[in-house]
Scaffold this motif. Structure first.
Motif, PDB file in Angstrom:
ATOM      1  N   VAL A  61       0.848  -1.195   0.000  1.00  0.00           N
ATOM      2  CA  VAL A  61       0.000   0.000   0.000  1.00  0.00           C
ATOM      3  C   VAL A  61       0.880   1.240   0.000  1.00  0.00           C
ATOM      4  O   VAL A  61       1.854   1.311   0.759  1.00  0.00           O
ATOM      5  CB  VAL A  61      -0.926   0.031   1.238  1.00  0.00           C
ATOM      6  N   VAL A  62       0.552   2.184  -0.850  1.00  0.00           N
ATOM      7  CA  VAL A  62       1.223   3.489  -0.847  1.00  0.00           C
ATOM      8  C   VAL A  62       0.436   4.438   0.048  1.00  0.00           C
ATOM      9  O   VAL A  62      -0.772   4.591  -0.111  1.00  0.00           O
ATOM     10  CB  VAL A  62       1.307   4.075  -2.266  1.00  0.00           C
ATOM     11  N   GLU A  63       1.125   5.043   0.996  1.00  0.00           N
ATOM     12  CA  GLU A  63       0.513   6.086   1.833  1.00  0.00           C
ATOM     13  C   GLU A  63       1.585   7.096   2.195  1.00  0.00           C
ATOM     14  O   GLU A  63       2.437   6.822   3.033  1.00  0.00           O
ATOM     15  CB  GLU A  63      -0.091   5.499   3.104  1.00  0.00           C
ATOM     16  N   SER A  64       1.536   8.240   1.551  1.00  0.00           N
ATOM     17  CA  SER A  64       0.603   8.655   0.537  1.00  0.00           C
ATOM     18  C   SER A  64       1.368   9.043  -0.738  1.00  0.00           C
ATOM     19  O   SER A  64       2.538   9.408  -0.663  1.00  0.00           O
ATOM     20  CB  SER A  64      -0.166   9.890   1.009  1.00  0.00           C
ATOM     21  N   CYS A  86      -0.165  10.951 -12.702  1.00  0.00           N
ATOM     22  CA  CYS A  86      -0.563   9.805 -13.521  1.00  0.00           C
ATOM     23  C   CYS A  86       0.650   8.962 -13.931  1.00  0.00           C
ATOM     24  O   CYS A  86       0.570   7.723 -13.959  1.00  0.00           O
ATOM     25  CB  CYS A  86      -1.324  10.289 -14.758  1.00  0.00           C
ATOM     26  N   GLU A  87       1.760   9.612 -14.213  1.00  0.00           N
ATOM     27  CA  GLU A  87       2.971   8.859 -14.558  1.00  0.00           C
ATOM     28  C   GLU A  87       3.467   8.062 -13.358  1.00  0.00           C
ATOM     29  O   GLU A  87       3.906   6.915 -13.497  1.00  0.00           O
ATOM     30  CB  GLU A  87       4.054   9.815 -15.057  1.00  0.00           C
ATOM     31  N   SER A  88       3.378   8.642 -12.167  1.00  0.00           N
ATOM     32  CA  SER A  88       3.746   7.905 -10.957  1.00  0.00           C
ATOM     33  C   SER A  88       2.840   6.697 -10.762  1.00  0.00           C
ATOM     34  O   SER A  88       3.295   5.625 -10.336  1.00  0.00           O
ATOM     35  CB  SER A  88       3.668   8.826  -9.733  1.00  0.00           C
ATOM     36  N   LEU A  89       1.544   6.842 -11.068  1.00  0.00           N
ATOM     37  CA  LEU A  89       0.627   5.707 -10.980  1.00  0.00           C
ATOM     38  C   LEU A  89       1.057   4.594 -11.932  1.00  0.00           C
ATOM     39  O   LEU A  89       1.021   3.405 -11.566  1.00  0.00           O
ATOM     40  CB  LEU A  89      -0.802   6.150 -11.297  1.00  0.00           C
ATOM     41  N   HIS A  90       1.452   4.945 -13.133  1.00  0.00           N
ATOM     42  CA  HIS A  90       1.949   3.942 -14.082  1.00  0.00           C
ATOM     43  C   HIS A  90       3.146   3.200 -13.499  1.00  0.00           C
ATOM     44  O   HIS A  90       3.234   1.962 -13.598  1.00  0.00           O
ATOM     45  CB  HIS A  90       2.350   4.616 -15.400  1.00  0.00           C
ATOM     46  N   LEU A  92       4.000   2.809 -10.321  1.00  0.00           N
ATOM     47  CA  LEU A  92       3.604   1.973  -9.188  1.00  0.00           C
ATOM     48  C   LEU A  92       2.905   0.704  -9.667  1.00  0.00           C
ATOM     49  O   LEU A  92       3.145  -0.388  -9.138  1.00  0.00           O
ATOM     50  CB  LEU A  92       2.693   2.766  -8.249  1.00  0.00           C
ATOM     51  N   ALA A  93       2.044   0.846 -10.671  1.00  0.00           N
ATOM     52  CA  ALA A  93       1.359  -0.329 -11.209  1.00  0.00           C
ATOM     53  C   ALA A  93       2.355  -1.315 -11.813  1.00  0.00           C
ATOM     54  O   ALA A  93       2.228  -2.534 -11.640  1.00  0.00           O
ATOM     55  CB  ALA A  93       0.331   0.098 -12.248  1.00  0.00           C
ATOM     56  N   ALA A  94       3.358  -0.797 -12.510  1.00  0.00           N
ATOM     57  CA  ALA A  94       4.371  -1.661 -13.105  1.00  0.00           C
ATOM     58  C   ALA A  94       5.145  -2.428 -12.033  1.00  0.00           C
ATOM     59  O   ALA A  94       5.639  -3.541 -12.283  1.00  0.00           O
ATOM     60  CB  ALA A  94       5.330  -0.828 -13.955  1.00  0.00           C
ATOM     61  N   VAL A  99      -2.726  -0.478  -4.244  1.00  0.00           N
ATOM     62  CA  VAL A  99      -3.552   0.372  -3.396  1.00  0.00           C
ATOM     63  C   VAL A  99      -2.829   1.688  -3.133  1.00  0.00           C
ATOM     64  O   VAL A  99      -1.698   1.689  -2.625  1.00  0.00           O
ATOM     65  CB  VAL A  99      -3.900  -0.326  -2.067  1.00  0.00           C
ATOM     66  N   ILE A 100      -3.472   2.800  -3.470  1.00  0.00           N
ATOM     67  CA  ILE A 100      -2.869   4.117  -3.372  1.00  0.00           C
ATOM     68  C   ILE A 100      -3.740   5.000  -2.474  1.00  0.00           C
ATOM     69  O   ILE A 100      -4.840   5.400  -2.856  1.00  0.00           O
ATOM     70  CB  ILE A 100      -2.745   4.803  -4.759  1.00  0.00           C
TER      71      ILE A 100
END
Length: 390
Positions: A61-64, A86-90, A92-94, A99-100
């Motif tokens: 889990v990322v917080e925050s 959004c790039e950071s989300l990419h 993290l998903a990779a 969970v963010i």
């Protein structure tokens, strides 16, 4: 219920080896050395994952992943910050992190007036005292336009005088402590500048900005298989004239219905929401559990029913939140998810905050995040969950 533990990284006074001894399989962490609006690169994420995996646990889990003030106000480089988010989300998903957790509180991440309030047992806890806060607002910060009822204003003046110079300095440090893991705090001058920037926004404006942010990032998160979850305001009522938009079930309903996606949900924090007596935590879990990807379990003892009101953080199974009823609602939601074939049926939770006890004072960890106190809370929750599950 999947056990996890918040770890602030290599600079945390509690080492990852300390955490391993608690027996949790999952870690909640973030890049506290990066400022809001900065990119979380694959290299930075991989480095943190390696540190955690070396101790036999997983970063789950990322917080925050912080939302910048520019995004909250829609000023300056806010569009660039959303693109970076959004790039950071990419990235993290990779890395396989799904969970963010984030929050949309202006300026201050959480607010307390005492970081080490003594309890009869000899342990200490964090406390929010409304009168102390009014004394700070009216007589230390001297915020222009600050208004309180006459009786509170008179009592706040007396409190400020009683505190004296040393007490006022201690109160100021507690209130300005800011985000856990932050390398620096706010000065009074900086705080007032930040408050001024929100002077004309209001709750409706801030909520509109939150919804606009989610309309941009949630479709990305949904495509990536991520689950984002907004943490409630802490405490869940207005402070310093700042707008608050995630303090009640009605607040969450407005936002979750506006951006209706399984990728947008609630971080159910029983301590933050529990500071208001009109927030029924078990009922909120029963109604919105299908949109809860992550849970904080802690408890608070409220001094009364007034809003805003005073409270202190209590033991995990004591206080004014019916923790056993909340756990029962969580387990029921997990059973529903499991029966429906949802892969996210095992909801991660962490023992949030804790009393400073035993040698916690020697460690000088982040306020609210002691080793022994949180481990005691985890043991209490672990026992309750095991008994109720059986």
């Amino acid at each position: 219920m999947r056990e996890s533990w918040r770890w602030f990284g290599p600079n945390d006074a509690i080492t990852i080896e300390d955490v391993r001894q608690t027996g949790v399989p999952a870690i909640v962490s973030a890049m506290h050395h990066l400022r809001p609006g900065e990119l979380w690169t694959p290299e930075e994420i991989a480095r943190r994952q390696a540190e955690i995996r070396a101790a036999g646990m997983e970063w789950e889990v990322v917080e925050s992943l912080p939302v910048s003030e520019a995004i909250k106000r829609q000023t300056g480089p806010w569009r660039e910050h959303i693109a970076t988010y959004c790039e950071s989300l990419h990235n993290l998903a990779a890395a396989g992190i799904e969970v963010i957790c984030y929050n949309f509180m202006p300026v201050l991440d959480w607010t307390r007036t005492d970081l080490a309030w003594p309890l009869p047992s000899g342990a200490t806890c964090m406390r929010f005292d409304h009168l102390d806060f009014a004394a700070f607002d009216l007589h230390i910060l001297a915020r222009p336009g600050a208004h309180y009822p006459d009786d509170i204003a008179a009592a706040a003046r007396e409190r400020a005088e009683e505190l004296g110079e040393e007490g006022q300095a201690r109160l100021t440090r507690a209130i300005l402590f800011g985000l856990p893991g932050e390398p620096e705090g706010l000065s009074l001058e900086k705080l007032q500048t930040e408050l001024d920037a929100y002077a004309d926004l209001g709750a409706e404006g801030l909520r509109a900005h939150l919804i606009a942010f989610l309309e941009e990032v949630v479709p990305v998160a949904e495509r990536l298989g991520l689950r984002m979850c907004c943490h409630p305001d802490d405490p869940p009522f207005g402070l310093l004239g700042l707008p608050r938009v995630m303090s009640t079930e009605a607040d969450y309903t407005a936002v979750l219905e506006a951006v209706d996606s399984p990728a947008s949900g609630m971080t159910l924090c029983s301590g933050s929401l529990g500071a208001r007596g009109d927030n029924d935590l078990p009922a909120i879990m029963r109604r919105w559990g299908h949109r809860v990807p992550f849970i904080h379990l802690r408890n608070v003892a409220r001094d009364g029913t007034e809003l805003p009101g005073s409270f202190h953080e209590s033991g995990h199974l004591t206080g004014d939140v019916d923790m056993l009823a909340l756990i029962e609602a969580i387990l029921a939601e997990e059973a529903r998810r499991h029966e429906a074939g949802r892969t996210d049926w095992n909801i991660p939770f962490r023992p949030d905050h804790g009393l400073d006890m035993s040698d916690d004072a020697r460690r000088r960890a982040q306020p609210g995040y002691p080793l022994v106190g949180r481990h005691v809370g985890l043991a209490e929750l672990r026992g309750a969950i095991a008994a109720m599950s059986r």
